[in-house]
Design a protein around this motif. Structure first.
Motif, PDB file in Angstrom:
ATOM      1  N   LEU A 102       0.820  -1.215   0.000  1.00 38.01           N
ATOM      2  CA  LEU A 102       0.000   0.000   0.000  1.00 38.01           C
ATOM      3  C   LEU A 102       0.852   1.263   0.000  1.00 38.01           C
ATOM      4  CD1 LEU A 102      -2.736  -1.045   2.615  1.00 38.01           C
ATOM      5  CD2 LEU A 102      -2.966  -0.987   0.129  1.00 38.01           C
ATOM      6  N   LEU A 103       2.116   1.152   0.413  1.00 39.89           N
ATOM      7  CA  LEU A 103       2.996   2.319   0.496  1.00 39.89           C
ATOM      8  C   LEU A 103       3.597   2.683  -0.857  1.00 39.89           C
ATOM      9  CD1 LEU A 103       2.674   1.470   3.470  1.00 39.89           C
ATOM     10  CD2 LEU A 103       5.115   1.907   3.781  1.00 39.89           C
ATOM     11  N   TYR A 104       3.515   1.780  -1.827  1.00 38.31           N
ATOM     12  CA  TYR A 104       4.239   1.971  -3.080  1.00 38.31           C
ATOM     13  C   TYR A 104       3.332   2.520  -4.167  1.00 38.31           C
ATOM     14  CZ  TYR A 104       7.255  -1.180  -0.459  1.00 38.31           C
ATOM     15  OH  TYR A 104       8.018  -1.759   0.522  1.00 38.31           O
ATOM     16  N   GLY A 105       3.960   3.037  -5.208  1.00 37.06           N
ATOM     17  CA  GLY A 105       3.213   3.619  -6.313  1.00 37.06           C
ATOM     18  C   GLY A 105       2.933   5.087  -6.076  1.00 37.06           C
ATOM     19  N   GLY A 115      -1.824  12.621   6.753  1.00 39.70           N
ATOM     20  CA  GLY A 115      -2.707  12.383   7.882  1.00 39.70           C
ATOM     21  C   GLY A 115      -3.299  10.988   7.939  1.00 39.70           C
ATOM     22  N   THR A 116      -2.851  10.109   7.054  1.00 35.72           N
ATOM     23  CA  THR A 116      -3.366   8.739   7.047  1.00 35.72           C
ATOM     24  C   THR A 116      -2.321   7.773   7.605  1.00 35.72           C
ATOM     25  OG1 THR A 116      -2.556   8.154   4.834  1.00 35.72           O
ATOM     26  CG2 THR A 116      -4.697   9.276   4.975  1.00 35.72           C
ATOM     27  N   GLN A 117      -2.776   6.588   7.974  1.00 35.30           N
ATOM     28  CA  GLN A 117      -1.868   5.588   8.495  1.00 35.30           C
ATOM     29  C   GLN A 117      -0.855   5.152   7.433  1.00 35.30           C
ATOM     30  OE1 GLN A 117      -1.831   4.823  11.618  1.00 35.30           O
ATOM     31  NE2 GLN A 117      -0.330   3.160  11.633  1.00 35.30           N
ATOM     32  N   ILE A 118      -1.280   5.093   6.178  1.00 30.52           N
ATOM     33  CA  ILE A 118      -0.359   4.730   5.098  1.00 30.52           C
ATOM     34  C   ILE A 118       0.727   5.792   4.945  1.00 30.52           C
ATOM     35  CG2 ILE A 118      -0.141   4.319   2.614  1.00 30.52           C
ATOM     36  CD1 ILE A 118      -2.932   3.171   2.632  1.00 30.52           C
ATOM     37  N   GLY A 119       0.311   7.066   4.945  1.00 28.40           N
ATOM     38  CA  GLY A 119       1.276   8.154   4.824  1.00 28.40           C
ATOM     39  C   GLY A 119       2.254   8.186   5.979  1.00 28.40           C
ATOM     40  N   ILE A 125       9.027   4.291   7.671  1.00 32.37           N
ATOM     41  CA  ILE A 125       9.801   3.190   7.099  1.00 32.37           C
ATOM     42  C   ILE A 125      10.822   3.700   6.078  1.00 32.37           C
ATOM     43  CG2 ILE A 125       9.615   1.047   5.755  1.00 32.37           C
ATOM     44  CD1 ILE A 125       6.857   0.648   6.988  1.00 32.37           C
ATOM     45  N   PHE A 126      10.461   4.821   5.380  1.00 34.40           N
ATOM     46  CA  PHE A 126      11.343   5.351   4.335  1.00 34.40           C
ATOM     47  C   PHE A 126      11.637   6.829   4.569  1.00 34.40           C
ATOM     48  CE2 PHE A 126       8.772   1.985   2.302  1.00 34.40           C
ATOM     49  CZ  PHE A 126       9.786   1.109   1.947  1.00 34.40           C
ATOM     50  N   PRO A 127      12.231   7.181   5.715  1.00 37.37           N
ATOM     51  CA  PRO A 127      12.572   8.597   5.891  1.00 37.37           C
ATOM     52  C   PRO A 127      13.677   8.977   4.906  1.00 37.37           C
ATOM     53  CG  PRO A 127      13.586   7.252   7.616  1.00 37.37           C
ATOM     54  CD  PRO A 127      12.694   6.342   6.822  1.00 37.37           C
ATOM     55  N   PRO A 128      13.721  10.199   4.410  1.00 40.28           N
ATOM     56  CA  PRO A 128      12.885  11.342   4.786  1.00 40.28           C
ATOM     57  C   PRO A 128      11.710  11.569   3.834  1.00 40.28           C
ATOM     58  CG  PRO A 128      14.748  12.093   3.531  1.00 40.28           C
ATOM     59  CD  PRO A 128      14.849  10.592   3.562  1.00 40.28           C
ATOM     60  N   LEU A 129      11.152  10.531   3.243  1.00 35.82           N
ATOM     61  CA  LEU A 129      10.045  10.709   2.310  1.00 35.82           C
ATOM     62  C   LEU A 129       8.824  11.297   3.014  1.00 35.82           C
ATOM     63  CD1 LEU A 129      10.075   7.397   0.195  1.00 35.82           C
ATOM     64  CD2 LEU A 129      11.033   9.627  -0.407  1.00 35.82           C
ATOM     65  N   GLY A 130       8.062  12.104   2.284  1.00 36.86           N
ATOM     66  CA  GLY A 130       6.797  12.605   2.780  1.00 36.86           C
ATOM     67  C   GLY A 130       5.683  11.616   2.463  1.00 36.86           C
ATOM     68  N   VAL A 217       8.797  -2.516  12.695  1.00 36.60           N
ATOM     69  CA  VAL A 217       8.106  -1.280  12.304  1.00 36.60           C
ATOM     70  C   VAL A 217       6.896  -1.596  11.431  1.00 36.60           C
ATOM     71  CG1 VAL A 217       8.371   0.970  11.205  1.00 36.60           C
ATOM     72  CG2 VAL A 217      10.306  -0.058  12.409  1.00 36.60           C
ATOM     73  N   ILE A 218       7.084  -2.520  10.489  1.00 34.81           N
ATOM     74  CA  ILE A 218       5.966  -2.938   9.625  1.00 34.81           C
ATOM     75  C   ILE A 218       4.859  -3.553  10.454  1.00 34.81           C
ATOM     76  CG2 ILE A 218       5.305  -4.531   7.773  1.00 34.81           C
ATOM     77  CD1 ILE A 218       8.184  -4.195   6.689  1.00 34.81           C
ATOM     78  N   GLU A 219       5.245  -4.411  11.418  1.00 33.99           N
ATOM     79  CA  GLU A 219       4.247  -5.047  12.280  1.00 33.99           C
ATOM     80  C   GLU A 219       3.445  -4.005  13.055  1.00 33.99           C
ATOM     81  OE1 GLU A 219       3.866  -9.008  13.389  1.00 33.99           O
ATOM     82  OE2 GLU A 219       3.584  -8.225  11.374  1.00 33.99           O
ATOM     83  N   SER A 220       4.131  -3.011  13.590  1.00 33.51           N
ATOM     84  CA  SER A 220       3.478  -2.007  14.426  1.00 33.51           C
ATOM     85  C   SER A 220       2.583  -1.070  13.618  1.00 33.51           C
ATOM     86  CB  SER A 220       4.545  -1.200  15.176  1.00 33.51           C
ATOM     87  OG  SER A 220       3.972  -0.117  15.869  1.00 33.51           O
TER      88      SER A 220
END
Length: 466
Positions: A102-105, A115-119, A125-130, A217-220
């Motif tokens: 869900l994080l990709y694309g 403001g979403t859980q995906i964002g 998981i991928f700092p410093p991405l917004g 981190v993915i689990e949480s």
């Protein structure tokens, strides 16, 4: 009929059958592609009054004009088979749910993950991405074994209802049939923990393939019950149990069949009846369509698509033994535009997708080939028949309507997942309790599937013929 015409007609019908390979027209739904509407012998509409005369069971020809069938039924499944033929949970037939995917694309123009859980998960998981940045291809993490970051989705499917069939023969050999039904569909989750099975803990990590530090981190952020529930809610997807009732699509048939005697005056070869048949079929989409906001919703018919088709074949009815038949058919579906149609925005996404769009869907066609065996009155007034069918649905064509400026959707990925194939065995017993009434029991047994439910159907009929 001249004898020399019989093999010519037989060959022509056989060619038609094998070129495009139902108790009527096949359906678009892979949970119930070949519904049972009656326990009566298929494609033998109102013909026993004629065949009984030819077989010396009665002294005169009786032309039946009308029959009415009432058929309660129950269908269930808890497993299916995917494209490789492996047994899977019903929610996993088109792939396990890749939460990390869900994080990709890219995010479609005009939408935002801020403001979403995906964002939030993407930022962690991928700092410093917004939240709206696209994860670079070289940083994409995915477990090719479909475990880390994946949910399995066990479901229990039940469909119960009653179906009706009306056969009318206004002219000898020609008639029409109308089929309708009412159904209740339940598709419920069987896992007590949020309805999903987290597959991440089921494997040992190989640091060279998947970074072990990323797993907690993915689990949480994605796999916990709270995080998953919030994620599905924010992308507009309800993952609660599905239960609704509706009328089913109406089905219409116009048919022709005729009885030809073979070897009537020949003592060397067996006497039998050759009965070719052809029917033209159509479906009116009056049933409820699939609710795209509900993850486990199913349509009650062709999901709003009308259909037309044909079936052609023949029976060979041997006077002293059994009757066998062969048939084939073809069904085409109309296109329609569907709102909230979920499509992937990354090749690694499967099972669940973060965004939806408006898409025009042109379903592929269905083809069917079947073989019939019938033992008429093998025990006093008791008859039975067996039918083997193989049904194949080809790829759908999906076209995005008014795509966003950056158009990240990948319809081709879903087109490849839209085809399916099933093989079923129908069996039935019918007992004549009076000259005009018959009671029947039937079952549809699954044999093999590809990307389809392994559904079993039980049905009973009361048939009145006049």
């Amino acid at each position: 009929m001249k004898k020399k015409f019989i093999p010519v007609l037989l060959a022509a019908l056989a060619l038609a059958v094998w070129h495009r390979t139902s108790m009527g027209i096949t359906m678009l739904t892979k949970n119930d592609p070949y519904p049972l509407y009656t326990t009566a012998y298929p494609y033998h509409y109102l013909l026993f009054g004629v065949t009984n005369y030819f077989k010396d069971i009665t002294d005169c020809v009786k032309i039946d004009r009308v029959s009415f069938h009432v058929t309660p039924f129950h269908q269930k499944a808890s497993r299916g088979r995917d494209f490789e033929g492996c047994i899977r949970f019903l929610g996993d037939l088109e792939g396990r749910w890749n939460m990390l995917g869900l994080l990709y694309g890219a995010v479609p123009t005009g939408q935002s993950l801020a403001g979403t859980q995906i964002g939030f998960a993407k930022q962690q998981i991928f700092p410093p991405l917004g939240p709206n940045d696209t994860v670079p291809v070289e940083n994409v993490l995915t477990d090719t074994g479909c475990h880390i970051g994946y949910f399995a989705v066990p479901l229990k499917y039940r469909k119960t209802g009653v179906r009706f069939e009306l056969d009318v023969q206004p002219f000898e050999d020609f008639g029409f049939t109308i089929q309708a039904g009412l159904a209740d569909i339940k598709q419920t989750q069987t896992c007590p923990c949020c309805g999903f099975i987290d597959l991440t803990p089921t494997v040992s990590l190989d640091d060279s393939i998947f970074p072990a530090a990323a797993v907690p981190v993915i689990e949480s952020l994605l796999m916990s019950c709270t995080a998953a529930t919030l994620t599905f809610s924010q992308i507009g997807l309800e993952t609660c149990d599905f239960e609704e009732d509706s009328v089913e699509d109406m089905r219409f048939f116009v048919w022709w069949r005729h009885v030809f005697e073979v070897n009537a005056n020949n003592c060397t070869y067996p006497y039998f009846l050759f009965i070719p048949f052809v029917q033209i079929e159509a479906t009116a989409p009056i049933a409820k369509t699939q609710n795209r906001r509900k993850a486990f919703a199913l349509p009650f018919g062709n999901d709003g698509h009308s259909s037309v088709g044909f079936t052609a074949g023949f029976h060979l009815d041997f006077k002293e033994t059994i009757e066998i038949g062969f048939f084939g058919g073809y069904t085409a579906f109309s296109s329609r535009t569907i709102d909230l149609y979920r499509l992937p925005t990354s090749p690694v996404q499967s099972g669940v997708f973060p965004f939806s769009t408006t898409a025009k869907v042109q379903p592929g066609h269905n083809s069917i080939f079947g073989v019939l065996f019938h033992a008429y009155r093998f025990l006093e007034r008791l008859s039975c028949w067996v039918e083997y069918d193989t049904i194949h649905h080809t790829e759908d064509k999906i076209t995005i309507e008014n795509p966003p400026a950056n158009n990240p959707f990948i319809p081709r990925q879903q087109e490849c997942l839209s085809k399916w194939r099933v093989q079923v065995l129908n069996t039935a017993f019918n007992y004549e309790i009076s000259p005009n009434l018959t009671l029947g029991l039937a079952a549809q047994w699954p044999i093999t599937q590809r990307n389809a439910y392994r559904s079993t159907t039980l049905a009973g009929s009361l048939i009145a013929t006049f």
